[in-house]
Scaffold this motif. Structure first.
Motif, mmCIF file in Angstrom:
data_model
loop_
_atom_site.group_PDB
_atom_site.id
_atom_site.type_symbol
_atom_site.label_atom_id
_atom_site.label_comp_id
_atom_site.label_asym_id
_atom_site.label_seq_id
_atom_site.Cartn_x
_atom_site.Cartn_y
_atom_site.Cartn_z
ATOM 1 N N PHE A 88 0.812 -1.218 0.000
ATOM 2 C CA PHE A 88 0.000 0.000 0.000
ATOM 3 C C PHE A 88 0.843 1.265 0.000
ATOM 4 C CE2 PHE A 88 -3.115 -3.142 1.383
ATOM 5 C CZ PHE A 88 -4.142 -2.833 0.500
ATOM 6 N N ILE A 89 2.033 1.212 0.537
ATOM 7 C CA ILE A 89 2.924 2.374 0.440
ATOM 8 C C ILE A 89 3.313 2.607 -1.017
ATOM 9 C CG2 ILE A 89 5.264 3.192 0.935
ATOM 10 C CD1 ILE A 89 4.976 1.995 3.734
ATOM 11 N N PHE A 121 -3.848 10.039 21.506
ATOM 12 C CA PHE A 121 -4.818 9.121 20.903
ATOM 13 C C PHE A 121 -6.110 9.853 20.565
ATOM 14 C CE2 PHE A 121 -8.098 5.893 20.825
ATOM 15 C CZ PHE A 121 -7.490 4.822 20.184
ATOM 16 N N GLN A 122 -6.562 10.712 21.498
ATOM 17 C CA GLN A 122 -7.790 11.463 21.262
ATOM 18 C C GLN A 122 -7.615 12.484 20.135
ATOM 19 O OE1 GLN A 122 -10.841 10.907 22.888
ATOM 20 N NE2 GLN A 122 -11.551 12.213 21.222
ATOM 21 N N VAL A 123 -6.470 13.146 20.114
ATOM 22 C CA VAL A 123 -6.194 14.114 19.050
ATOM 23 C C VAL A 123 -6.172 13.412 17.698
ATOM 24 C CG1 VAL A 123 -4.455 15.671 18.085
ATOM 25 C CG2 VAL A 123 -4.964 15.737 20.538
ATOM 26 N N ARG A 124 -5.521 12.262 17.645
ATOM 27 C CA ARG A 124 -5.471 11.505 16.396
ATOM 28 C C ARG A 124 -6.872 11.131 15.936
ATOM 29 N NH1 ARG A 124 -6.377 6.522 14.930
ATOM 30 N NH2 ARG A 124 -5.266 5.601 13.156
ATOM 31 N N THR A 125 -7.733 10.730 16.844
ATOM 32 C CA THR A 125 -9.096 10.345 16.489
ATOM 33 C C THR A 125 -9.839 11.490 15.822
ATOM 34 O OG1 THR A 125 -9.183 8.767 18.326
ATOM 35 C CG2 THR A 125 -11.285 9.484 17.394
ATOM 36 N N PHE A 126 -9.689 12.685 16.369
ATOM 37 C CA PHE A 126 -10.336 13.854 15.775
ATOM 38 C C PHE A 126 -9.679 14.283 14.464
ATOM 39 C CE2 PHE A 126 -12.022 15.110 20.127
ATOM 40 C CZ PHE A 126 -13.356 15.045 19.764
ATOM 41 N N LEU A 127 -8.367 14.136 14.392
ATOM 42 C CA LEU A 127 -7.588 14.768 13.323
ATOM 43 C C LEU A 127 -7.402 13.913 12.081
ATOM 44 C CD1 LEU A 127 -5.929 17.389 12.758
ATOM 45 C CD2 LEU A 127 -3.927 16.179 13.671
ATOM 46 N N ILE A 128 -7.392 12.590 12.221
ATOM 47 C CA ILE A 128 -6.914 11.718 11.166
ATOM 48 C C ILE A 128 -7.677 11.897 9.849
ATOM 49 C CG2 ILE A 128 -8.369 9.783 11.923
ATOM 50 C CD1 ILE A 128 -4.794 9.523 10.500
ATOM 51 N N MET A 129 -8.992 12.041 9.903
ATOM 52 C CA MET A 129 -9.745 12.181 8.654
ATOM 53 C C MET A 129 -9.715 13.612 8.120
ATOM 54 S SD MET A 129 -10.381 9.285 7.710
ATOM 55 C CE MET A 129 -10.265 7.652 8.424
ATOM 56 N N ASP A 170 -3.575 4.304 8.097
ATOM 57 C CA ASP A 170 -2.591 5.292 8.530
ATOM 58 C C ASP A 170 -1.467 5.430 7.511
ATOM 59 O OD1 ASP A 170 -4.064 5.670 10.788
ATOM 60 O OD2 ASP A 170 -2.728 4.596 12.136
ATOM 61 N N LEU A 171 -1.053 4.308 6.945
ATOM 62 C CA LEU A 171 0.025 4.340 5.958
ATOM 63 C C LEU A 171 -0.402 5.086 4.701
ATOM 64 C CD1 LEU A 171 1.407 0.699 6.300
ATOM 65 C CD2 LEU A 171 2.571 2.812 6.970
ATOM 66 N N ILE A 172 -1.619 4.822 4.234
ATOM 67 C CA ILE A 172 -2.118 5.515 3.051
ATOM 68 C C ILE A 172 -2.191 7.018 3.306
ATOM 69 C CG2 ILE A 172 -4.161 5.858 1.591
ATOM 70 C CD1 ILE A 172 -4.675 2.856 1.785
ATOM 71 N N THR A 173 -2.709 7.402 4.464
ATOM 72 C CA THR A 173 -2.812 8.823 4.806
ATOM 73 C C THR A 173 -1.446 9.479 4.854
ATOM 74 O OG1 THR A 173 -4.814 8.346 6.115
ATOM 75 C CG2 THR A 173 -3.709 10.460 6.511
ATOM 76 N N LEU A 174 -0.486 8.809 5.472
ATOM 77 C CA LEU A 174 0.869 9.356 5.569
ATOM 78 C C LEU A 174 1.491 9.537 4.191
ATOM 79 C CD1 LEU A 174 3.313 10.215 7.263
ATOM 80 C CD2 LEU A 174 3.992 7.790 7.384
ATOM 81 N N VAL A 175 1.332 8.550 3.318
ATOM 82 C CA VAL A 175 1.896 8.634 1.973
ATOM 83 C C VAL A 175 1.242 9.771 1.189
ATOM 84 C CG1 VAL A 175 2.152 7.442 -0.240
ATOM 85 C CG2 VAL A 175 2.551 6.207 1.900
ATOM 86 N N TYR A 191 -9.440 3.491 -2.589
ATOM 87 C CA TYR A 191 -9.351 2.239 -1.833
ATOM 88 C C TYR A 191 -9.593 2.496 -0.342
ATOM 89 C CZ TYR A 191 -7.406 -1.589 0.811
ATOM 90 O OH TYR A 191 -7.240 -2.593 1.727
ATOM 91 N N LEU A 192 -9.099 3.630 0.161
ATOM 92 C CA LEU A 192 -9.257 3.962 1.576
ATOM 93 C C LEU A 192 -10.727 4.015 1.981
ATOM 94 C CD1 LEU A 192 -7.604 4.713 4.121
ATOM 95 C CD2 LEU A 192 -7.894 7.115 3.473
#
Length: 485
Positions: free
Chosen positions: A42-43, A133-141, A79-84, A56-57
């Motif tokens: 996926f990378i 963890f909470q910040v990531r939950t809000f921020l990731i999308m 997470d990998l797709i988002t980072l790439v 795909y995501l």
């Protein structure tokens, strides 16, 4: 039919199909091997085809609970797709920080909200890990929005997104029918199959997302995708497929018995129809709804009753009915349960916490959010919240607003209000366009959902929301847009 084959078997859709197939095959790999293999695949794929990786995501996030339950080695794909994607944007912009660091008011308010809640949580004894963890939950999308809104969109990508949502709808719907008719015995992870559901949830379809409300929310977007494609192909291309898809998705949507999502979908529909004056859409939805009952809902319920009549053991109420589900809303026992350890109880506790922390709240990771599920809360014992009476000793506040009120107080509520209202202002300025009207409806629908879901933490919803918001930003050129090669 030939044109349909050409569309669905094009290079882009074929690659997504093969990736989905590869993902399900990877379930059979040992967990550690799966992490390595899927990470490499996926990378490389996302770096070479970022927009296909994003399509795909959409599928992956929707079925992730099912995948991870079977093989935890697949949990890092998103997470990998988002980072790439972010790396690809940075490289394509030639590290143009001036352009990349331009933000709208709603983004600044969102960032301030995250920083404020994090600081208060840490000051009140929440671990750094739980705060992050909470910040990531809000921020990731939001990061998906950040990537998409700052790119030059490939030709016909919105159409590809819509077809992907339709394909996803078929996958979820067919699996949902199998789950329902097999009395939750086929194509489910072992733990899910043997989970004892409450009486009020026994009749609901949980599907690949592992949650009937999440399934309903995804199907809502699949239905929107069908309506978008029907409007796009006004000459009748794909008419049969789209009509059948609409009926199927609405039928499974009904079988989730998701009262909250029905309210949100109705709010979206009313706003869009009234503001756009698209009265013909009412007729289309009514006819499709009647067909959904006739050709999906009743046949599936009948099939479940037939399976039981043939001697297959099943819990009482497994067939269920929409009337039973909605009657439970005002059932005296259900209201009593909500008051003792359910939604009403959470609201009372939230305001109790607010009374002690009126200005700042107790901080991220203290009440009813994603972080408290994984890390616990330093204040639950103080406020008499006994996790031992809850399933797996975990609770969500089941209300995004009471969580924000309890965790961030008056300041956090103000910041989050600016976040929401600043978005609405952007949409309202474009109320003379169909897209602007749709975004107003989607905004209201999301706000409604926040009253009974932790909607801004629900990745299967925020992924769709932020992708659509990103498309809106591209159309209105809110940022400098980079060519992603």
């Amino acid at each position: 039919m030939q044109r349909l084959k050409e569309t669905l078997l094009s290079r882009d859709f074929l690659s997504i199909f093969l990736l989905v197939l590869f993902t399900f095959v990877a379930l059979a790999l040992p967990s550690k091997v799966a992490i390595i293999v899927t990470s490499i695949v996926f990378i490389v794929f996302t770096f070479m085809k970022p927009f296909e990786g994003l399509l795909y995501l959409v599928v992956y996030v929707s079925v992730r609970p099912f995948l991870v339950e079977i093989n935890p080695g697949l949990k890092y794909i998103g997470d990998l797709i988002t980072l790439v994607l972010l790396i690809k944007l940075l490289i394509s912009s030639k590290f143009d920080l001036k352009g990349l660091l331009k933000f709208k008011l709603f983004e600044w308010a969102f960032f301030a909200f995250l920083i404020f809640g994090s600081i208060i949580g840490y000051m009140n004894g929440v671990s750094i890990g739980a705060v992050l963890f909470q910040v990531r939950t809000f921020l990731i999308m939001y990061l998906i929005y950040y990537f998409l809104s700052r790119t030059q969109l490939p030709d016909k990508w919105m159409v590809k997104l819509a077809w992907t949502a339709v394909g996803l709808g078929w996958l979820l719907s067919l699996h949902g029918i199998i789950e329902k008719v097999s009395i939750r015995r086929w194509l489910l992870p072992y733990y899910w199959e043997h989970t004892v559901l409450s009486a009020e949830n026994m009749s609901r379809i949980y599907g690949l997302p592992g949650n009937p409300n999440s399934l309903a929310l995804i199907l809502m977007f699949s239905i929107i995708a069908v309506l978008f494609l029907k409007n796009l192909f006004k000459n009748g291309e794909y008419k049969t497929l789209l009509n059948v898809s609409l009926v199927l998705f609405m039928g499974i949507f009904i079988l989730t018995f998701s009262r909250g999502t029905v309210i949100s979908a109705v709010a979206l529909g009313i706003v869009y129809i009234v503001l756009s004056k698209n009265w013909r859409l009412i007729k289309q939805l009514v006819i499709s709804g009647i067909a959904a009952f006739a050709f999906v809902y009743f046949p599936v319920i009948g099939a479940v009753n037939l399976v039981q009549a043939l001697g297959v053991e099943a819990p009482d109420g497994i067939a269920g009915g929409i009337g039973d589900r909605f009657n439970q809303t005002l059932d005296e026992k259900n209201i009593e349960r909500m008051a003792s350890n359910g939604r009403i109880f959470y609201i009372k506790k939230g305001f109790e916490i607010l009374s002690d922390y009126p200005v700042t709240g107790a901080g991220f990771g203290t009440f009813g959010g994603a972080a408290t599920i994984s890390y616990g809360s330093p204040i639950y014992e103080e406020y008499g919240i006994d996790l031992s009476i809850y399933f797996e000793n975990k609770i969500y506040s089941d209300n995004q607003y009471i969580q924000i009120i309890a965790e961030t107080g008056a300041i956090g509520v103000l910041l989050f209000a600016v976040f929401l209202i600043a978005m609405l202002i952007l949409f309202w300025k474009k109320r003379d366009t169909k897209f602007g009207i749709f975004m107003i409806g989607l905004w209201l629908s999301t706000c409604c959902s926040g009253a009974y879901y932790n909607i801004w933490e629900l990745k299967v919803y925020t992924l769709f929301f932020f992708i659509i918001l990103g498309l809106f930003a591209i159309q209105n050129k809110y940022y400098k847009q980079y060519s992603i090669k």
